[in-house]
Design an enzyme around this catalytic site. Structure first.
Site, PDB file in Angstrom:
ATOM      1  N   LYS A  11     143.481  74.651  88.600  1.00  0.00           N
ATOM      2  CA  LYS A  11     144.916  74.516  88.291  1.00  0.00           C
ATOM      3  C   LYS A  11     145.712  75.745  88.740  1.00  0.00           C
ATOM      4  O   LYS A  11     146.863  75.617  89.161  1.00  0.00           O
ATOM      5  CB  LYS A  11     145.102  74.237  86.798  1.00  0.00           C
TER       6      LYS A  11
ATOM      7  N   ASP B  22     141.121  56.822  95.917  1.00  0.00           N
ATOM      8  CA  ASP B  22     140.470  58.050  95.431  1.00  0.00           C
ATOM      9  C   ASP B  22     141.247  59.215  96.041  1.00  0.00           C
ATOM     10  O   ASP B  22     141.270  59.359  97.275  1.00  0.00           O
ATOM     11  CB  ASP B  22     139.005  58.048  95.899  1.00  0.00           C
TER      12      ASP B  22
ATOM     13  N   SER C 284     148.507  72.593  84.982  1.00  0.00           N
ATOM     14  CA  SER C 284     148.144  72.712  83.567  1.00  0.00           C
ATOM     15  C   SER C 284     148.504  74.089  83.053  1.00  0.00           C
ATOM     16  O   SER C 284     148.506  75.069  83.825  1.00  0.00           O
ATOM     17  CB  SER C 284     146.637  72.505  83.400  1.00  0.00           C
TER      18      SER C 284
ATOM     19  N   TYR D 138     138.047  74.334  85.676  1.00  0.00           N
ATOM     20  CA  TYR D 138     139.334  73.639  85.495  1.00  0.00           C
ATOM     21  C   TYR D 138     140.498  74.606  85.720  1.00  0.00           C
ATOM     22  O   TYR D 138     141.422  74.318  86.485  1.00  0.00           O
ATOM     23  CB  TYR D 138     139.385  73.043  84.080  1.00  0.00           C
TER      24      TYR D 138
ATOM     25  N   ILE E  27     148.891  60.878  81.185  1.00  0.00           N
ATOM     26  CA  ILE E  27     150.126  61.499  81.672  1.00  0.00           C
ATOM     27  C   ILE E  27     150.677  60.733  82.874  1.00  0.00           C
ATOM     28  O   ILE E  27     151.891  60.550  83.002  1.00  0.00           O
ATOM     29  CB  ILE E  27     149.874  62.983  82.029  1.00  0.00           C
TER      30      ILE E  27
HETATM   31  N1  LIG Z   1     145.895  65.800  78.666  1.00  0.00           N
HETATM   32  C1  LIG Z   1     146.151  67.087  78.684  1.00  0.00           C
HETATM   33  O1  LIG Z   1     146.209  67.748  77.617  1.00  0.00           O
HETATM   34  C2  LIG Z   1     146.458  67.789  79.977  1.00  0.00           C
HETATM   35  C3  LIG Z   1     146.938  69.090  79.909  1.00  0.00           C
HETATM   36  C4  LIG Z   1     147.236  69.746  81.088  1.00  0.00           C
HETATM   37  C5  LIG Z   1     147.087  69.126  82.308  1.00  0.00           C
HETATM   38  N2  LIG Z   1     146.621  67.848  82.356  1.00  0.00           N
HETATM   39  C6  LIG Z   1     146.500  67.248  83.684  1.00  0.00           C
HETATM   40  O2  LIG Z   1     147.238  66.049  83.702  1.00  0.00           O
HETATM   41  C7  LIG Z   1     146.686  65.152  84.663  1.00  0.00           C
HETATM   42  C8  LIG Z   1     146.420  63.816  84.010  1.00  0.00           C
HETATM   43  O3  LIG Z   1     145.539  64.034  82.919  1.00  0.00           O
HETATM   44  P1  LIG Z   1     145.424  63.005  81.715  1.00  0.00           P
HETATM   45  O4  LIG Z   1     145.275  63.801  80.479  1.00  0.00           O
HETATM   46  O5  LIG Z   1     146.467  61.968  81.806  1.00  0.00           O
HETATM   47  O6  LIG Z   1     143.990  62.407  82.061  1.00  0.00           O
HETATM   48  P2  LIG Z   1     143.424  60.909  81.971  1.00  0.00           P
HETATM   49  O7  LIG Z   1     141.959  61.067  82.135  1.00  0.00           O
HETATM   50  O8  LIG Z   1     143.966  60.250  80.758  1.00  0.00           O
HETATM   51  O9  LIG Z   1     144.050  60.214  83.252  1.00  0.00           O
HETATM   52  C9  LIG Z   1     143.692  60.654  84.547  1.00  0.00           C
HETATM   53  C10 LIG Z   1     143.791  59.496  85.501  1.00  0.00           C
HETATM   54  O10 LIG Z   1     143.410  59.989  86.790  1.00  0.00           O
HETATM   55  C11 LIG Z   1     142.532  59.040  87.388  1.00  0.00           C
HETATM   56  N3  LIG Z   1     141.644  59.683  88.351  1.00  0.00           N
HETATM   57  C12 LIG Z   1     140.616  60.532  88.117  1.00  0.00           C
HETATM   58  N4  LIG Z   1     139.991  60.841  89.262  1.00  0.00           N
HETATM   59  C13 LIG Z   1     140.659  60.195  90.255  1.00  0.00           C
HETATM   60  C14 LIG Z   1     140.477  60.105  91.644  1.00  0.00           C
HETATM   61  N5  LIG Z   1     139.483  60.762  92.275  1.00  0.00           N
HETATM   62  N6  LIG Z   1     141.327  59.346  92.358  1.00  0.00           N
HETATM   63  C15 LIG Z   1     142.327  58.667  91.749  1.00  0.00           C
HETATM   64  N7  LIG Z   1     142.549  58.699  90.420  1.00  0.00           N
HETATM   65  C16 LIG Z   1     141.710  59.453  89.684  1.00  0.00           C
HETATM   66  C17 LIG Z   1     141.743  58.452  86.219  1.00  0.00           C
HETATM   67  O11 LIG Z   1     141.185  57.198  86.581  1.00  0.00           O
HETATM   68  C18 LIG Z   1     142.817  58.345  85.149  1.00  0.00           C
HETATM   69  O12 LIG Z   1     143.501  57.113  85.192  1.00  0.00           O
HETATM   70  C19 LIG Z   1     145.426  65.841  85.184  1.00  0.00           C
HETATM   71  O13 LIG Z   1     145.724  66.483  86.410  1.00  0.00           O
HETATM   72  C20 LIG Z   1     145.114  66.861  84.105  1.00  0.00           C
HETATM   73  O14 LIG Z   1     144.372  67.932  84.601  1.00  0.00           O
HETATM   74  C21 LIG Z   1     146.295  67.167  81.225  1.00  0.00           C
END
Ligand SMILES: NC(=O)c1ccc[n+]([C@@H]2O[C@H](COP(=O)([O-])OP(=O)(O)OC[C@H]3O[C@@H](n4cnc5c(N)ncnc54)[C@H](O)[C@@H]3O)[C@@H](O)[C@H]2O)c1
Length: 258
Positions: A166, A70, A149, A162, A21
């Site tokens: 959120k 981070d 989320s 989780y 995302i």
């Molecule tokens: N994919 C889904 O269905 C979904 C649904 C609802 C919410 N989200 C939220 O969307 C956001 C992104 O999720 P995604 O699905 O793209 O996940 P993803 O795992 O594909 O990407 C997450 C990114 O965050 C980075 N990251 C993790 N910990 C970190 C840290 N401590 N410092 C810096 N960077 C860090 C990772 O390296 C990765 O590049 C998250 O907050 C997740 O909770 C995702």
């Protein structure tokens, strides 16, 4: 204002911007005219594979830079936001980085619980604090957008930690909107539903349920990262100038029929 240029001239930071995302937010920001996109992440390798997002942004003619950080460290967030000074200061801060753990549930260990909260809650707070400080110093009427989320509004035992994190993000953006509003800084969250990323495939129990879940969703499909990116772009833009303190579902209608 032209929707395709709604971020014209704006400097955008995206945490967790290397993958999923976050990459969708970075690419959408560029498509909507951002003058520079700063990608903050632990690594510039996309979790889903492929070309790093900064390379894709540069190839498309947008100024872009990767900064390793981070989000659970306040000093890392200060350093990330300081990068924006080279481009005129941050206008849009997307506090997007977040994690889900396969070990989530009612018996999650203290160590895993605090690890999850340190990314999903501390990470949003520290990113917002660092951005708001710079926006106030530079007199910018900026926009902070957290990625929350659908899980912050509905839960089940598999997402005990989780969903707790959120729901906290949704309350945090309301509190920060109140605090930063008098300075003209808006704070909102997006609440994605099931989006096609490495994270959503990483919890095997949830991934197994996708087909059943899709058949109950009004749009009958998972979302794509740039569909969340487009909503973040709108919240970052002046088109949403009277929207603050809200958490906006981007879930293909799933929550509406639960
Ligand atoms: N994919 C889904 O269905 C979904 C649904 C609802 C919410 N989200 C939220 O969307 C956001 C992104 O999720 P995604 O699905 O793209 O996940 P993803 O795992 O594909 O990407 C997450 C990114 O965050 C980075 N990251 C993790 N910990 C970190 C840290 N401590 N410092 C810096 N960077 C860090 C990772 O390296 C990765 O590049 C998250 O907050 C997740 O909770 C995702």
């Amino acid at each position: 204002m032209n929707m395709e240029r709604m971020l014209h001239g704006k400097v955008v930071i995206v945490t967790g911007g290397a993958s999923g995302i976050g990459a969708g937010i970075a690419l959408a920001a560029a498509r909507h005219g951002a003058s520079a996109v700063i990608v903050g992440d632990l690594s510039d390798e996309p979790r889903e594979g492929g070309t790093p997002v900064v390379e894709r942004l540069l190839a498309a003619g947008t100024k872009a830079v990767f900064h390793r950080c981070d989000v659970s460290s306040r000093s890392d967030m200060d350093e990330l936001v300081a990068v924006a000074k080279d481009y005129g200061g941050v206008d849009v801060m997307a506090c997007n980085a977040g994690i889900a753990l396969a070990s989530d549930g009612p018996w999650i260990t203290a160590e895993n619980f605090h690890k999850l909260l340190s990314v999903n809650l501390d990470g949003v707070l520290f990113g917002a604090q660092a951005a708001a400080e710079q926006m106030m110093k530079l007199g910018k009427r900026g926009s902070i957008v957290a990625t929350s989320s659908m899980g912050g509004t509905r839960t089940g035992q598999l997402t005990t930690a989780y969903s707790t994190s959120k729901a906290g993000v949704n309350m945090m953006v309301a509190a920060l909107a109140d605090a930063f509003g008098p300075s003209g800084i808006r704070v909102n969250a997006v609440c994605p539903g099931l989006i096609n990323t490495a994270l959503s495939q990483s919890a095997p129990e949830v991934a197994k349920m996708f087909d059943a879940l899709k058949s109950r969703m009004p749009l009958r499909r998972l979302g794509e990262p740039e569909e969340v990116g487009n909503v973040v772009a709108w919240l970052g833009s002046d088109l949403s100038s009277f929207v603050t303190g809200t958490s906006l579902l981007v879930d293909g209608g799933q929550t509406a029929v639960l």
